[in-house]
Design an enzyme around this catalytic site. Structure first.
Site, PDB file in Angstrom:
ATOM      1  N   LEU A  55      30.917 -13.180  50.866  1.00  0.00           N
ATOM      2  CA  LEU A  55      30.000 -12.085  50.578  1.00  0.00           C
ATOM      3  C   LEU A  55      28.704 -12.677  50.039  1.00  0.00           C
ATOM      4  O   LEU A  55      28.734 -13.519  49.138  1.00  0.00           O
ATOM      5  CB  LEU A  55      30.590 -11.137  49.518  1.00  0.00           C
ATOM      6  CG  LEU A  55      31.998 -10.595  49.765  1.00  0.00           C
ATOM      7  CD1 LEU A  55      32.443  -9.768  48.557  1.00  0.00           C
ATOM      8  CD2 LEU A  55      32.027  -9.741  51.027  1.00  0.00           C
ATOM      9  N   CYS A  56      27.570 -12.241  50.564  1.00  0.00           N
ATOM     10  CA  CYS A  56      26.281 -12.736  50.071  1.00  0.00           C
ATOM     11  C   CYS A  56      26.089 -12.315  48.618  1.00  0.00           C
ATOM     12  O   CYS A  56      26.216 -11.135  48.280  1.00  0.00           O
ATOM     13  CB  CYS A  56      25.139 -12.187  50.915  1.00  0.00           C
ATOM     14  SG  CYS A  56      23.527 -12.465  50.152  1.00  0.00           S
ATOM     15  N   VAL A  57      25.748 -13.277  47.772  1.00  0.00           N
ATOM     16  CA  VAL A  57      25.655 -12.987  46.340  1.00  0.00           C
ATOM     17  C   VAL A  57      24.528 -11.998  46.025  1.00  0.00           C
ATOM     18  O   VAL A  57      24.721 -11.059  45.235  1.00  0.00           O
ATOM     19  CB  VAL A  57      25.515 -14.289  45.505  1.00  0.00           C
ATOM     20  CG1 VAL A  57      24.265 -15.073  45.875  1.00  0.00           C
ATOM     21  CG2 VAL A  57      25.524 -13.985  44.019  1.00  0.00           C
TER      22      VAL A  57
ATOM     23  N   ALA B 217      25.517  -8.604  47.228  1.00  0.00           N
ATOM     24  CA  ALA B 217      26.643  -8.101  46.438  1.00  0.00           C
ATOM     25  C   ALA B 217      26.186  -7.617  45.061  1.00  0.00           C
ATOM     26  O   ALA B 217      26.639  -6.586  44.565  1.00  0.00           O
ATOM     27  CB  ALA B 217      27.701  -9.193  46.295  1.00  0.00           C
TER      28      ALA B 217
END
Lengths: 135, 130
Positions: B77-79, B82
């Site tokens: 998941l892209c930080v 997210a």
């Protein structure tokens, strides 16, 4: 596998109203650190992303258009804009941000990053790319 | 062939995650290798363990977790995406002063560099979204 790949970031959506344009720009900026061969394409409503004079005060969103001007400093200097998309929206090159880069092999001469091209030429650029991100 | 997938839409609202799942499963069963599945934009919402879909519907989050376990998939998941959307693991929750995390099993949170790396390392990067 070649050492560098041709990355093409295709921007198709208006800058505000959805988050795609902003988050696409974040990918481009991170991706610039990977020393790949990077090009950007703006078509459909995506051409509005790089128009001059954006004012988002009344919609309460951040105007992130100044960030595009930094792309030249990240060696992102191949920016293709589709002629047909500009025409359909009554826009010309003069309506777009003056995106430039400095060519270190030419005494740091300032050069234009934007190239307006036809849809047919755009198709060729897509075909020649190794990795195409569509936002 | 070594492939990676980017999913850019959330579960249920959009079919991107369903199609990506079916594609990934079929490709793996066919013997292809998956380098990484990267979740971006609203796609990060595929990685919350707090989703509770009706029992007579597919469970999109659990389905990804199960596939990840079976094939040792790297679900990222892209930080930045997210953080905006309230998806956190324990470290992220602590860093941002939140009192809970919600990441589903088999997922991890990392940066956009992981997406670029997937583009470099894979023979094909397939995007599911609009």
């Amino acid at each position: 596998m070649p050492e560098t790949k041709k990355f093409l970031y295709v921007n198709r959506k208006a800058p505000y109203g959805t988050i795609y344009a902003l988050e696409a720009l974040e990918v481009v900026l991170i991706g610039a650190a990977f020393e790949q061969d990077v090009s950007l394409a703006f078509l459909d409503d995506g051409v509005y992303q790089i128009t001059k004079g954006q004012d988002t005060k009344d919609v309460g969103m951040k105007n992130f258009s100044p960030t595009y001007k930094a792309l030249g400093d990240y060696d992102v200097n191949k920016i293709y804009v589709e002629q047909e998309s500009l025409d359909a929206r009554g826009l010309t090159l003069d309506d777009l941000l003056p995106l430039t880069w400095e060519d270190e092999d030419d005494d740091w001469a300032k050069k234009d990053s934007i190239k307006v091209i036809s849809a047919a030429e755009m198709a060729k650029i897509m075909e020649q790319s190794d990795v195409v991100f569509s936002f | 062939m070594k492939f990676s997938v980017m999913i850019s839409e959330g579960p249920y609202t959009h079919q991107a995650s369903d199609t990506a799942y079916n594609f990934t499963k079929a490709a793996l069963e066919d013997g292809h290798e998956c380098f990484r599945i990267f979740f971006y934009h609203d796609g990060v919402n595929n990685g919350t363990r707090l989703a509770s879909p009706p029992q007579d519907d597919r469970d999109i989050v659990n389905r990804w977790s199960a596939l990840a376990k079976e094939y040792k998939l790297d679900l990222v998941l892209c930080v930045a995406a997210a953080q905006r959307r309230g998806i956190a693991d324990a470290d992220e929750a602590k860093r941002n002063g939140k009192n809970a995390d919600n990441i589903a099993p088999g997922f991890r949170i990392s940066g956009l560099g992981q997406l670029i790396e997937a583009g470099i390392q894979s023979d094909r990067l397939i995007t599911f979204g609009d």
